[in-house]
Design an enzyme around this catalytic site. Structure first.
Site, short mmCIF file in Angstrom:
data_model
loop_
_atom_site.label_atom_id
_atom_site.label_comp_id
_atom_site.label_asym_id
_atom_site.label_seq_id
_atom_site.Cartn_x
_atom_site.Cartn_y
_atom_site.Cartn_z
N HIS A 1 5.22 -7.78 -2.31
CA HIS A 1 4.66 -6.50 -1.89
C HIS A 1 4.66 -5.53 -3.06
O HIS A 1 5.57 -5.52 -3.88
CB HIS A 1 5.42 -5.95 -0.69
CG HIS A 1 5.09 -6.71 0.55
ND1 HIS A 1 6.00 -6.98 1.54
CD2 HIS A 1 3.93 -7.29 0.94
CE1 HIS A 1 5.40 -7.69 2.49
NE2 HIS A 1 4.16 -7.90 2.15
N CYS A 2 3.62 -4.72 -3.11
CA CYS A 2 3.40 -3.83 -4.24
C CYS A 2 3.71 -2.39 -3.81
O CYS A 2 3.34 -1.97 -2.72
CB CYS A 2 1.93 -3.95 -4.67
SG CYS A 2 1.49 -2.87 -6.03
N CYS B 1 -2.87 -0.37 -3.20
CA CYS B 1 -3.05 -1.78 -3.56
C CYS B 1 -3.06 -2.63 -2.28
O CYS B 1 -2.29 -2.38 -1.36
CB CYS B 1 -1.92 -2.24 -4.48
SG CYS B 1 -1.95 -4.00 -4.84
N HIS C 1 -4.53 -9.90 1.33
CA HIS C 1 -3.09 -9.69 1.22
C HIS C 1 -2.33 -11.02 1.36
O HIS C 1 -1.49 -11.36 0.51
CB HIS C 1 -2.65 -8.70 2.30
CG HIS C 1 -1.19 -8.40 2.31
ND1 HIS C 1 -0.66 -7.25 1.74
CD2 HIS C 1 -0.13 -9.07 2.82
CE1 HIS C 1 0.65 -7.26 1.88
NE2 HIS C 1 1.00 -8.35 2.55
N GLU C 2 -2.63 -11.76 2.42
CA GLU C 2 -1.87 -13.00 2.66
C GLU C 2 -2.18 -14.04 1.58
O GLU C 2 -1.28 -14.75 1.13
CB GLU C 2 -2.14 -13.54 4.06
CG GLU C 2 -1.69 -12.64 5.21
CD GLU C 2 -0.22 -12.21 5.18
OE1 GLU C 2 0.60 -12.88 4.52
OE2 GLU C 2 0.11 -11.18 5.80
N CYS D 1 -4.27 -3.97 -7.32
CA CYS D 1 -4.09 -3.01 -8.42
C CYS D 1 -4.07 -3.80 -9.73
O CYS D 1 -4.01 -5.04 -9.72
CB CYS D 1 -2.80 -2.21 -8.23
SG CYS D 1 -1.31 -3.17 -8.52
N CYS E 1 -1.11 -6.31 -10.10
CA CYS E 1 -1.23 -7.48 -9.23
C CYS E 1 -2.34 -8.40 -9.72
O CYS E 1 -2.23 -9.63 -9.66
CB CYS E 1 -1.47 -7.06 -7.78
SG CYS E 1 0.00 -6.31 -7.03
ZN LIG Z 1 2.82 -9.16 2.92
ZN LIG Z 2 -0.47 -4.05 -6.58
#
Ligand SMILES: [Zn+2]
Ligand SMILES: [Zn+2]
Length: 177
Positions: free
Chosen positions: A141-142, A147, A131-132, A166, A169
């Site tokens: 952010h999704c 995701c 994520h980071e 996803c 992304c």
């Molecule tokens: Zn974040």
């Molecule tokens: Zn996503």
């Protein structure tokens, strides 16, 4: 010279955890991963009233350590991180930048008085790290809750989402590489 992603442990972090994470991130991002030397936690980051560490101070320390062949750097800390106005953060990253940081302390079941679960712990680390780093590749952010770029307010969100990007992304990441 091929670009690499570097992982820097802050102070003491279990080296097996770091090695496993490196292998998984290598597969996921397609860059060779190097494990850098341990970085000291700046004493000025510690807030004794909160018994927590100010995340942006660790992030800027990390930025002073960016090797010239680094595509991205990921700091991993085993202390509790915060930013003003939030109780804690799982991690922090520069959007479209080079540096990302995660804390693994709240990813353990034991932190919540539950039985240890090593597999779950490692999966959560992979999700937070992905994520980071995703933010470093310019991802916001999704809205897709499965995701990995979905925002985690709590571990419930982290456990619900997958460790994968996803398709939307993924496209953005491939373009940013
Ligand atoms: Zn974040
Ligand atoms: Zn996503």
């Amino acid at each position: 010279m091929k670009e690499k992603i570097y992982i820097f442990p802050f102070h003491k972090v279990n080296s097996n955890i770091i090695k496993k994470l490196a292998l998984q991130l290598e597969k996921k991002f397609g860059y060779p991963i190097r494990i850098g030397k341990e970085i000291d936690i700046p004493p000025s980051s510690f807030n004794s009233k909160r018994n927590q560490y100010l995340s942006p101070i660790l992030l800027s320390k990390l930025k002073q350590n960016i090797p010239h062949d680094a595509a991205k750097v990921l700091g991993v800390a085993d202390v509790d991180l915060y930013v003003p106005y939030l109780n804690f953060v799982f991690g922090q990253a520069e959007l479209g930048g080079k540096a990302a940081l995660i804390s693994i302390i709240r990813l353990r079941q034991e932190y919540y008085g539950l039985k240890p679960d090593q597999k779950l712990f490692e999966l959560r680390i992979l999700k937070e790290a992905t994520h980071e780093l995703g933010h470093c590749y310019g991802l916001n952010h999704c809205p897709n809750p499965r995701c990995v770029m979905h925002f985690s307010n709590s571990l419930r969100d982290t456990d619900y989402k997958s460790h994968e990007f996803c398709s939307n992304c993924k496209k953005i990441i491939e373009r940013a590489k």
